[in-house]
Design a protein around this motif. Structure first.
Motif, PDB file in Angstrom:
ATOM      1  N   GLY A  51       0.927  -1.218  -0.028  1.00 34.02           N
ATOM      2  CA  GLY A  51      -0.295  -0.004  -0.020  1.00 34.02           C
ATOM      3  C   GLY A  51       0.912   1.104   0.137  1.00 34.02           C
ATOM      4  O   GLY A  51       1.851   1.502   0.813  1.00 34.02           O
ATOM      5  N   ASP A  52       0.502   2.050  -1.020  1.00 39.54           N
ATOM      6  CA  ASP A  52       1.085   3.497  -0.834  1.00 39.54           C
ATOM      7  C   ASP A  52       2.612   3.491  -0.613  1.00 39.54           C
ATOM      8  O   ASP A  52       3.237   3.852   0.265  1.00 39.54           O
ATOM      9  CB  ASP A  52       0.470   4.455   0.042  1.00 39.54           C
ATOM     10  CG  ASP A  52      -0.884   4.593  -0.118  1.00 39.54           C
ATOM     11  OD1 ASP A  52      -1.431   4.648  -1.230  1.00 39.54           O
ATOM     12  OD2 ASP A  52      -1.839   5.206   0.610  1.00 39.54           O
ATOM     13  N   PRO A  53       3.278   2.824  -1.639  1.00 41.40           N
ATOM     14  CA  PRO A  53       4.725   2.477  -1.552  1.00 41.40           C
ATOM     15  C   PRO A  53       5.599   3.903  -1.505  1.00 41.40           C
ATOM     16  O   PRO A  53       5.348   4.948  -2.100  1.00 41.40           O
ATOM     17  CB  PRO A  53       5.140   1.825  -2.477  1.00 41.40           C
ATOM     18  CG  PRO A  53       4.135   1.721  -3.733  1.00 41.40           C
ATOM     19  CD  PRO A  53       2.885   2.182  -2.740  1.00 41.40           C
ATOM     20  N   GLU A  54       6.465   4.153  -0.543  1.00 43.12           N
ATOM     21  CA  GLU A  54       7.655   5.256  -0.649  1.00 43.12           C
ATOM     22  C   GLU A  54       8.879   4.568  -0.725  1.00 43.12           C
ATOM     23  O   GLU A  54       9.229   3.599  -0.041  1.00 43.12           O
ATOM     24  CB  GLU A  54       7.563   6.031   0.588  1.00 43.12           C
ATOM     25  CG  GLU A  54       6.197   6.794   0.818  1.00 43.12           C
ATOM     26  CD  GLU A  54       6.166   7.502   2.289  1.00 43.12           C
ATOM     27  OE1 GLU A  54       5.138   8.091   2.418  1.00 43.12           O
ATOM     28  OE2 GLU A  54       7.088   7.632   2.986  1.00 43.12           O
ATOM     29  N   VAL A  55       9.708   5.239  -1.715  1.00 44.32           N
ATOM     30  CA  VAL A  55      11.062   4.936  -2.041  1.00 44.32           C
ATOM     31  C   VAL A  55      12.138   5.974  -1.330  1.00 44.32           C
ATOM     32  O   VAL A  55      11.682   7.125  -1.894  1.00 44.32           O
ATOM     33  CB  VAL A  55      11.510   4.492  -3.441  1.00 44.32           C
ATOM     34  CG1 VAL A  55      12.802   4.304  -3.754  1.00 44.32           C
ATOM     35  CG2 VAL A  55      10.493   3.294  -3.757  1.00 44.32           C
ATOM     36  N   ASP A 108      22.270   2.147   0.177  1.00 43.18           N
ATOM     37  CA  ASP A 108      20.922   1.445  -0.395  1.00 43.18           C
ATOM     38  C   ASP A 108      19.717   2.476  -0.325  1.00 43.18           C
ATOM     39  O   ASP A 108      19.922   3.605   0.209  1.00 43.18           O
ATOM     40  CB  ASP A 108      20.647   0.373   0.798  1.00 43.18           C
ATOM     41  CG  ASP A 108      21.833  -0.819   0.424  1.00 43.18           C
ATOM     42  OD1 ASP A 108      22.151  -1.034  -0.570  1.00 43.18           O
ATOM     43  OD2 ASP A 108      21.882  -1.408   1.333  1.00 43.18           O
ATOM     44  N   TRP A 109      18.651   1.830  -0.703  1.00 46.87           N
ATOM     45  CA  TRP A 109      17.468   2.693  -0.626  1.00 46.87           C
ATOM     46  C   TRP A 109      16.420   1.524   0.153  1.00 46.87           C
ATOM     47  O   TRP A 109      16.548   0.556   0.111  1.00 46.87           O
ATOM     48  CB  TRP A 109      16.756   2.842  -2.135  1.00 46.87           C
ATOM     49  CG  TRP A 109      17.493   3.941  -2.678  1.00 46.87           C
ATOM     50  CD1 TRP A 109      19.139   4.013  -3.095  1.00 46.87           C
ATOM     51  CD2 TRP A 109      17.099   5.147  -3.166  1.00 46.87           C
ATOM     52  NE1 TRP A 109      19.476   5.059  -3.790  1.00 46.87           N
ATOM     53  CE2 TRP A 109      18.274   5.952  -3.964  1.00 46.87           C
ATOM     54  CE3 TRP A 109      16.029   5.727  -3.067  1.00 46.87           C
ATOM     55  CZ2 TRP A 109      18.120   7.238  -4.455  1.00 46.87           C
ATOM     56  CZ3 TRP A 109      15.813   7.226  -3.690  1.00 46.87           C
ATOM     57  CH2 TRP A 109      16.860   7.847  -4.394  1.00 46.87           C
ATOM     58  N   SER A 110      15.293   2.171   0.428  1.00 53.89           N
ATOM     59  CA  SER A 110      14.404   1.344   1.327  1.00 53.89           C
ATOM     60  C   SER A 110      13.065   1.683   0.570  1.00 53.89           C
ATOM     61  O   SER A 110      12.986   2.772   0.181  1.00 53.89           O
ATOM     62  CB  SER A 110      14.225   2.041   2.637  1.00 53.89           C
ATOM     63  OG  SER A 110      13.047   1.292   3.354  1.00 53.89           O
ATOM     64  N   MET A 111      12.295   0.585   0.513  1.00 56.30           N
ATOM     65  CA  MET A 111      10.677   0.823   0.262  1.00 56.30           C
ATOM     66  C   MET A 111       9.776   0.615   1.433  1.00 56.30           C
ATOM     67  O   MET A 111       9.889  -0.479   1.724  1.00 56.30           O
ATOM     68  CB  MET A 111      10.304  -0.045  -1.346  1.00 56.30           C
ATOM     69  CG  MET A 111       8.944   0.347  -1.629  1.00 56.30           C
ATOM     70  SD  MET A 111       8.666  -0.120  -3.465  1.00 56.30           S
ATOM     71  CE  MET A 111       8.881  -1.825  -3.104  1.00 56.30           C
ATOM     72  N   SER A 112       9.322   1.642   1.689  1.00 53.43           N
ATOM     73  CA  SER A 112       8.102   1.235   2.881  1.00 53.43           C
ATOM     74  C   SER A 112       6.728   1.161   2.184  1.00 53.43           C
ATOM     75  O   SER A 112       6.458   1.811   0.985  1.00 53.43           O
ATOM     76  CB  SER A 112       8.063   2.582   3.691  1.00 53.43           C
ATOM     77  OG  SER A 112       7.669   3.601   3.323  1.00 53.43           O
ATOM     78  N   ILE A 113       5.974   0.558   2.909  1.00 54.45           N
ATOM     79  CA  ILE A 113       4.521   0.234   2.432  1.00 54.45           C
ATOM     80  C   ILE A 113       3.498   0.795   3.629  1.00 54.45           C
ATOM     81  O   ILE A 113       4.015   0.463   4.781  1.00 54.45           O
ATOM     82  CB  ILE A 113       4.072  -0.948   1.977  1.00 54.45           C
ATOM     83  CG1 ILE A 113       4.606  -2.165   3.027  1.00 54.45           C
ATOM     84  CG2 ILE A 113       5.091  -1.308   0.490  1.00 54.45           C
ATOM     85  CD1 ILE A 113       4.267  -3.481   2.718  1.00 54.45           C
TER      86      ILE A 113
END
Length: 158
Positions: A80-84, A91-96
Motif C-alpha cells: 500500500g502507498d509505497p515510498e522509496v 541502499d534505498w528502502s521501500m516502505s509500505i
C-alpha cells in the motif's frame, strides 16, 4: 511518473492458483499482466525529505494498494502507498502502508544506487529484498533477504 513493479511471480501464482485466492487491486493501480503501476503522489513526494520529481531526489511517494488473499480468502499481505527513499550506506528502502492501521513499515531493501537511463529519468533497482521488518508482514513466508522483482521509478511521465 510512476513506480512499476512485478512484485514476486511465485506470490502472484500462489494467489491465482489457491482455492478462494485473489488479488484486490485498488483503482489507483494500473499496469498490464503481472506488472503493476503505482502513480506518483506529487504532493506527498515533495513533502518527503529531499523528495520531488527529479532524478536527484532522495525520496518518492506513490499511491495505490494491492492486497493478496490465499487459500479460502485468507489474508497474505498488502502493498500500500509505497515510498522509496535513500538511506545511509547507499541502499534505498521501500516502505509500505497498512491502510487499515495506518502503520508504515520499511518492508523492502533496494540494494545500492539505482541504475539510470541516459536521461536519468528512469531509475531501476535490479536487486530488491525483503527487509527484517518487512518479513513480519508476510507471516514468515518471506524471511529477510528474500529476493523480490526489480523496482523501476519512471519520472518521464505516464
Amino acid at each position: 511518473m510512476h513506480l512499476d513493479w512485478e512484485i514476486k511471480p511465485s506470490l502472484l501464482m500462489y494467489v491465482a492458483g489457491a482455492p478462494g485466492g485473489r488479488l484486490v487491486v485498488g483503482p489507483e493501480v494500473g499496469g498490464e499482466g503481472a506488472s503493476f503501476r503505482f502513480g506518483l503522489d506529487v504532493d506527498r513526494s515533495s513533502g518527503l525529505d529531499g523528495g520531488g520529481t527529479t532524478p536527484d531526489a532522495r525520496a518518492f511517494a506513490f499511491t495505490g494498494s494491492i492486497a493478496f488473499f490465499g487459500h479460502f480468502g485468507s489474508f497474505v499481505g498488502e502493498i500500500g502507498d509505497p515510498e522509496v527513499r535513500a538511506v545511509d550506506g547507499g541502499d534505498w528502502s521501500m516502505s509500505i502502508l497498512d491502510r487499515e492501521s495506518g502503520v508504515r513499515t520499511d518492508a523492502f531493501r533496494l540494494v545500492g544506487a539505482p541504475a539510470q537511463d541516459a536521461g536519468g529519468r528512469r531509475l531501476r533497482w535490479p536487486r530488491v529484498e525483503v527487509s527484517a521488518p518487512g518479513a513480519s508482514l508476510w507471516g514468515g513466508n518471506y524471511p529477510a533477504g528474500t529476493p523480490f522483482e526489480p523496482v523501476v521509478v519512471d519520472l518521464g511521465g505516464d
